[in-house]
Write a protein that holds these residues in place. Structure first.
Motif, PDB file in Angstrom:
ATOM      1  N   TYR A  99      -6.703  -2.210   2.865  1.00 50.68           N
ATOM      2  CA  TYR A  99      -6.917  -3.443   2.101  1.00 50.68           C
ATOM      3  C   TYR A  99      -6.381  -4.626   2.909  1.00 50.68           C
ATOM      4  O   TYR A  99      -5.248  -4.615   3.393  1.00 50.68           O
ATOM      5  CB  TYR A  99      -6.206  -3.361   0.750  1.00 50.68           C
TER       6      TYR A  99
ATOM      7  N   ARG B 122     -17.415  -3.336   5.058  1.00 46.79           N
ATOM      8  CA  ARG B 122     -16.270  -3.954   4.381  1.00 46.79           C
ATOM      9  C   ARG B 122     -16.715  -4.463   3.012  1.00 46.79           C
ATOM     10  O   ARG B 122     -17.779  -5.057   2.884  1.00 46.79           O
ATOM     11  CB  ARG B 122     -15.729  -5.091   5.237  1.00 46.79           C
TER      12      ARG B 122
ATOM     13  N   GLY C 282       0.822  -1.202   0.000  1.00 48.75           N
ATOM     14  CA  GLY C 282       0.000   0.000   0.000  1.00 48.75           C
ATOM     15  C   GLY C 282       0.854   1.249   0.000  1.00 48.75           C
ATOM     16  O   GLY C 282       2.078   1.199   0.120  1.00 48.75           O
TER      17      GLY C 282
ATOM     18  N   GLN D 276      -2.587   0.165   4.005  1.00 47.27           N
ATOM     19  CA  GLN D 276      -3.339   1.376   3.670  1.00 47.27           C
ATOM     20  C   GLN D 276      -3.053   1.806   2.239  1.00 47.27           C
ATOM     21  O   GLN D 276      -1.887   1.910   1.821  1.00 47.27           O
ATOM     22  CB  GLN D 276      -2.953   2.508   4.615  1.00 47.27           C
TER      23      GLN D 276
ATOM     24  N   ARG E  28     -11.632  -4.438   1.261  1.00 42.98           N
ATOM     25  CA  ARG E  28     -11.195  -3.111   1.666  1.00 42.98           C
ATOM     26  C   ARG E  28     -12.197  -2.545   2.657  1.00 42.98           C
ATOM     27  O   ARG E  28     -13.390  -2.851   2.608  1.00 42.98           O
ATOM     28  CB  ARG E  28     -11.005  -2.185   0.476  1.00 42.98           C
TER      29      ARG E  28
ATOM     30  N   ALA F 237      -8.650   3.151   1.113  1.00 41.92           N
ATOM     31  CA  ALA F 237      -9.150   2.212   2.122  1.00 41.92           C
ATOM     32  C   ALA F 237      -7.969   1.442   2.697  1.00 41.92           C
ATOM     33  O   ALA F 237      -6.854   1.510   2.178  1.00 41.92           O
ATOM     34  CB  ALA F 237     -10.152   1.240   1.512  1.00 41.92           C
TER      35      ALA F 237
ATOM     36  N   GLY G  84      -4.013  -5.260   7.573  1.00 42.37           N
ATOM     37  CA  GLY G  84      -4.298  -4.439   6.415  1.00 42.37           C
ATOM     38  C   GLY G  84      -3.108  -3.615   5.953  1.00 42.37           C
ATOM     39  O   GLY G  84      -2.130  -3.417   6.681  1.00 42.37           O
TER      40      GLY G  84
ATOM     41  N   TRP H  62      -9.475 -10.362  -1.483  1.00 40.95           N
ATOM     42  CA  TRP H  62      -9.076  -9.031  -1.043  1.00 40.95           C
ATOM     43  C   TRP H  62     -10.324  -8.262  -0.633  1.00 40.95           C
ATOM     44  O   TRP H  62     -11.312  -8.223  -1.373  1.00 40.95           O
ATOM     45  CB  TRP H  62      -8.363  -8.283  -2.162  1.00 40.95           C
TER      46      TRP H  62
ATOM     47  N   ASP I  70     -11.049   4.637  -4.057  1.00 40.48           N
ATOM     48  CA  ASP I  70     -10.355   3.386  -3.757  1.00 40.48           C
ATOM     49  C   ASP I  70      -9.577   3.480  -2.450  1.00 40.48           C
ATOM     50  O   ASP I  70      -9.021   2.473  -1.979  1.00 40.48           O
ATOM     51  CB  ASP I  70      -9.375   3.027  -4.877  1.00 40.48           C
TER      52      ASP I  70
END
Length: 125
Positions: A94, A45, A9, A120, A38, A92, A118, A36, A90
């Protein structure tokens, strides 16, 4: 140590690209699907993509279809999510997660064998 590790990310401008990785350690994917998700604070979610490891079938949410590509490298026990033409929506955290392939479509976290921390993704306009 048995875990899924998501990485890749970062901060990118709208229209840019990122490639996320989901690496498994301590177990092999076997007959599982790697999904996947997010998560945005205050929102539900969302599952954005899935790949079944035995058949290699990919699935995409409408929100990312045509922009995201999921792939796998079994030798490296890793799944990738190539994200192109990123947009601010987009943005989020992930996560990647592993579930038995017959249940690839489930969004119930309790059904997942492994759930990674996650990474970012932030897309600036």
């Amino acid at each position: 140590d048995v875990q899924l590790q998501a990485s890749g990310g970062g901060l990118v401008q709208a229209g840019g690209s990122l490639k996320l990785s989901c690496a498994a350690s301590g177990f092999t994917f076997g007959d599982r699907a790697i999904n996947w998700f997010r998560q945005v604070p205050g929102k539900e979610r969302e599952m954005v993509s899935s790949i079944t490891m035995t058949r290699g079938n990919g699935w995409y949410a409408d929100s990312v279809k045509g922009r995201f590509t999921i792939s796998s490298d079994k030798a490296k026990n890793t799944v990738y999510l190539q994200m192109n033409n990123l947009q601010p929506e987009d943005t989020a955290v992930y996560h990647c997660a592993a579930v038995w392939s017959a249940r690839w479509f489930t969004t119930d976290r309790a059904e997942y064998d492994y759930w990674g921390q996650g990474t970012q993704v932030t897309v600036s306009s």
